[in-house]
Write an enzyme that holds these catalytic residues in place. Sequence first.
Site, short mmCIF file in Angstrom:
data_model
loop_
_atom_site.label_atom_id
_atom_site.label_comp_id
_atom_site.label_asym_id
_atom_site.label_seq_id
_atom_site.Cartn_x
_atom_site.Cartn_y
_atom_site.Cartn_z
N TYR A 145 2.34 1.76 -3.44
CA TYR A 145 1.27 2.16 -4.35
C TYR A 145 0.88 3.62 -4.10
O TYR A 145 0.73 4.42 -5.03
CB TYR A 145 0.06 1.25 -4.15
CG TYR A 145 -1.11 1.57 -5.05
CD1 TYR A 145 -1.16 1.07 -6.35
CD2 TYR A 145 -2.16 2.36 -4.61
CE1 TYR A 145 -2.23 1.35 -7.19
CE2 TYR A 145 -3.23 2.65 -5.43
CZ TYR A 145 -3.26 2.14 -6.72
OH TYR A 145 -4.32 2.44 -7.53
N ASP A 146 0.73 3.96 -2.83
CA ASP A 146 0.39 5.36 -2.50
C ASP A 146 1.49 6.31 -2.96
O ASP A 146 1.21 7.43 -3.40
CB ASP A 146 0.17 5.50 -0.99
CG ASP A 146 -1.11 4.83 -0.53
OD1 ASP A 146 -1.99 4.58 -1.37
OD2 ASP A 146 -1.23 4.55 0.68
N GLU A 169 -14.58 7.94 10.09
CA GLU A 169 -14.74 6.51 10.36
C GLU A 169 -13.40 5.80 10.12
O GLU A 169 -12.63 6.21 9.25
CB GLU A 169 -15.78 5.90 9.41
CG GLU A 169 -17.11 6.62 9.40
CD GLU A 169 -17.97 6.23 8.20
OE1 GLU A 169 -17.71 5.15 7.61
OE2 GLU A 169 -18.85 7.00 7.83
N ASP A 211 0.84 -1.20 0.00
CA ASP A 211 0.00 0.00 0.00
C ASP A 211 0.87 1.25 0.00
O ASP A 211 0.57 2.23 -0.66
CB ASP A 211 -0.90 0.02 1.25
CG ASP A 211 -2.09 -0.90 1.11
OD1 ASP A 211 -2.26 -1.50 0.03
OD2 ASP A 211 -2.83 -1.04 2.09
N LYS A 257 -4.71 8.66 5.29
CA LYS A 257 -3.91 7.46 5.51
C LYS A 257 -2.92 7.62 6.66
O LYS A 257 -2.37 8.69 6.89
CB LYS A 257 -3.15 7.09 4.23
CG LYS A 257 -4.03 6.88 3.01
CD LYS A 257 -4.93 5.66 3.15
CE LYS A 257 -4.20 4.35 2.95
NZ LYS A 257 -3.78 4.12 1.56
N LYS A 307 -15.72 12.10 5.80
CA LYS A 307 -16.81 12.41 4.88
C LYS A 307 -17.52 13.70 5.30
O LYS A 307 -17.64 13.99 6.50
CB LYS A 307 -17.84 11.27 4.87
CG LYS A 307 -17.27 9.91 4.52
CD LYS A 307 -18.33 8.82 4.66
CE LYS A 307 -17.75 7.45 4.33
NZ LYS A 307 -18.74 6.37 4.52
N CYS A 325 11.63 -7.10 -30.41
CA CYS A 325 11.90 -7.39 -29.00
C CYS A 325 10.79 -8.27 -28.47
O CYS A 325 9.63 -7.85 -28.40
CB CYS A 325 11.97 -6.10 -28.18
SG CYS A 325 12.24 -6.38 -26.42
N CYS A 349 19.03 -3.66 -24.25
CA CYS A 349 17.89 -4.40 -23.72
C CYS A 349 18.32 -5.81 -23.29
O CYS A 349 18.94 -6.54 -24.09
CB CYS A 349 16.80 -4.49 -24.78
SG CYS A 349 15.40 -5.54 -24.32
N TYR A 379 -21.50 0.84 5.75
CA TYR A 379 -21.19 2.24 6.06
C TYR A 379 -21.68 3.26 5.02
O TYR A 379 -21.38 4.44 5.15
CB TYR A 379 -19.70 2.44 6.26
CG TYR A 379 -18.82 1.89 5.15
CD1 TYR A 379 -18.87 2.41 3.86
CD2 TYR A 379 -17.94 0.84 5.39
CE1 TYR A 379 -18.07 1.91 2.85
CE2 TYR A 379 -17.12 0.34 4.39
CZ TYR A 379 -17.19 0.88 3.13
OH TYR A 379 -16.39 0.37 2.13
N ASP A 410 -9.40 -2.34 6.32
CA ASP A 410 -8.63 -2.92 5.22
C ASP A 410 -9.26 -4.24 4.80
O ASP A 410 -8.91 -5.31 5.30
CB ASP A 410 -7.17 -3.12 5.65
CG ASP A 410 -6.24 -3.23 4.45
OD1 ASP A 410 -6.68 -2.96 3.33
OD2 ASP A 410 -5.07 -3.59 4.66
N SER A 443 -13.61 4.89 -5.86
CA SER A 443 -12.54 4.83 -4.88
C SER A 443 -12.45 6.17 -4.17
O SER A 443 -13.22 7.10 -4.45
CB SER A 443 -11.21 4.52 -5.57
OG SER A 443 -11.24 3.24 -6.15
N CYS A 490 16.48 -8.54 -25.84
CA CYS A 490 16.78 -8.74 -27.27
C CYS A 490 18.14 -8.19 -27.67
O CYS A 490 18.58 -8.38 -28.82
CB CYS A 490 15.70 -8.11 -28.14
SG CYS A 490 15.68 -6.30 -28.09
N CYS A 520 13.92 0.29 -24.86
CA CYS A 520 14.49 -0.59 -25.87
C CYS A 520 14.04 -0.13 -27.24
O CYS A 520 12.85 0.17 -27.47
CB CYS A 520 14.03 -2.02 -25.61
SG CYS A 520 14.36 -3.16 -26.97
N LYS A 532 -10.80 3.43 8.49
CA LYS A 532 -10.72 2.87 7.13
C LYS A 532 -10.31 1.41 7.24
O LYS A 532 -9.14 1.07 7.39
CB LYS A 532 -9.71 3.64 6.28
CG LYS A 532 -9.68 3.19 4.83
CD LYS A 532 -8.73 4.04 4.00
CE LYS A 532 -8.72 3.58 2.55
NZ LYS A 532 -8.21 2.20 2.41
#
Length: 702
Positions: free
Chosen positions: A46-47, A126, A43, A327, A303, A445, A421, A238, A130, A92, A424, A439, A128
């Site tokens: 990703y964040d 609220e 996470d 977060k 919210k 390739c 590369c 919720y 997971d 999301s 290749c 490349c 969050k």
Amino acid sequence: MPAAKAPDMFALAGAKARHAELAKEIARHDAAYYQQDAPVISDAEYDALRRELLALEAEHPELKNKASPSQKVGAAPVSAFGKVKHRVPMLSLDNAFGKEDFSEFTAQIRRFLNLSNDAIIEFFCEPKIDGLSFSARYEHGVLVQAATRGDGEIGEDITANFRTIKDVPERLEGSGWPDVMEVRGEVYIRKADFLKLNEQHAARGEKIFANPRNAAAGSLRQLDPAVTASRPLRAFFYALGYTTAHDLKTQLEMLQQFPEWGFPVDLSHDHRCLSDEEVMEFYDEMLRKRSSLDYEIDGLVVKVNSFEWQRRLGSSARAPRWAIAFKFPAEQVYTLLKNITIQVGRTGTLTPVAELEPVNVGGVMVARATLHNEDEIVRKDVRVGDRVMVQRAGDVIPQIVGVDVSQRPAGAAAYVFPDHCPECGSEAVREEGEVARRCTGGLVCPAQAVERIRHFVSRDALDIEGLGAKQVQFFWDEGLVRTPVDIFTLEERDRKLFDMVGTLPLSRREGWGSLSAQKLFAAIAARREVPLSRFIYALGIRHIGEVTARQLARHYGTGDAWLVAMQQLAGEKEASPAYAELVGLDGIADTVAMALVEFFHEAHNREVVDGLLQHVTLLPEEAIAGGGKLAGQTLVFTGTLASMSRAEAKAVAERLGAKVASSVSSSTTMLVAGEDAGSKAKKAAELGVKVINEAEWLEMAG
């Protein structure tokens, strides 16, 4: 006085390249997380990718368009389950990572609603949770259907599995519930139950789950409901999606009502706040309590409490404007960087990957992390053999935060990024102003060619069931598929080869059987008619994701109209009317328009498209909000509106089915002119476009 600093000539070009890389990487991770319940990054990482992308868009607003992951929700549903179209999109949430982010969120609300700085915004906070989000539909008090979020518009039908969760009411209690009601929430597993589940699996030699979220998601999406029933799943409710009439006015009032109808909630950890400061105090309190809760949370959901304000604020393409995920910070540990390897993507981008000594971070063993590009390696001075700090916020692969130089082994050399590369051997070049090294092998390739074909058949593109990564690689290795066109001639060529030279047909090759071959050919045949948006996305054109593909398809309407415009782009490039029409669309930046120019200017790309159209019929795209009173209209707003902000006016128009463009053109059907309308009003008059004032717009919008 010192001379002013000259502008960086290549800053925008570099930002565009990095934005494209981030968009691709985020899309890949969305599919892993939402479709496969098997995320390959944490996470936290990703964040971090999303934060970098949003920062680029803030610095270069022209990069923000409807193809961007900042405007996208989840991933397409898995075909093993039936598909459910959400009556109200299941979006999301945007993220806040500190007080400044949250303050900007509240400032945006004030701007959108034209609120003064001292006006009170009442928030409801609220935990969050997971887990895996769901939407459950009740008709006359009886559960009739449940679905996952999917891509926000279409989810997976999980009704049979959902019924096995003991927290889920089959029939509602009490009275006063709407005749039709979609209730949303989260399926999760408590911490203690998760540990017991893994102990049971270990004793039986079965799969060990990485974390409670993966266990919950995997359990809910079992093909056999009996397996789901055996897992310790729980549910919190919720939110409301689509409903018929009800008297609820606020988020708090709704959550107080839910238990009377039989929906479990946890109001003991919820809180009403009247200022940013109160939200921050509650955030700090929940951060201290986090480890003592019996379920995993990774932050707060904040919210706007009023449903009327929620309605006015509405949503962007990806997220509601009235809620945000606040977060918690990530956990951090040190581990050994054992090696740096290179992966080659669909567009030829060389991405460095850190191979780590496996380390337990918050209960999860992690072993790999992306290093993004060679500039990141240089900036952090990451070397093989270093002790690196990694962080995660809930999943598998961490983000590398930094290096402990004091523990660097003697002789550890700076990493030299390859200039050829690894797949290749072609030269890997970095164009001036770009951060990515690519490349130059193109279609020769194998990594690029195979990845392009995988993209073409992927769930979000043509969605050919039974033609996954393994099968694409098989057909490539066997020399049977070299371009997407070959997929549609596969059955015919397979039969002819057997008849002519006795080569084994697919049904008799290792790993295949008569039934699996028939299923594959049937799945391919089922995609000889495809929606225009899926076809556009499947072509894998840079900067064109699902959202932008849908926007283009809805704008042009039919495949013929789209192809005519693309032919103009190929011939006249930026000088064509088609180019002017493209950049006039709201949310379509020069980046997207130039990507289309570059793609269709190449003869080999046009040949592939022409070849595909010998086998594929393009279906007209479904209109946006087809029942809206402004369906089919293209609106442009200009000047200052007194009754609402420009953003709110645009949102209202789109909810009513209209397209909103940023400039006046021959396709514009109406101009809404506020005070101090300028050149757009003049151009509308020249083109004979209908012009209305704000009062007329408000009457039209209802």
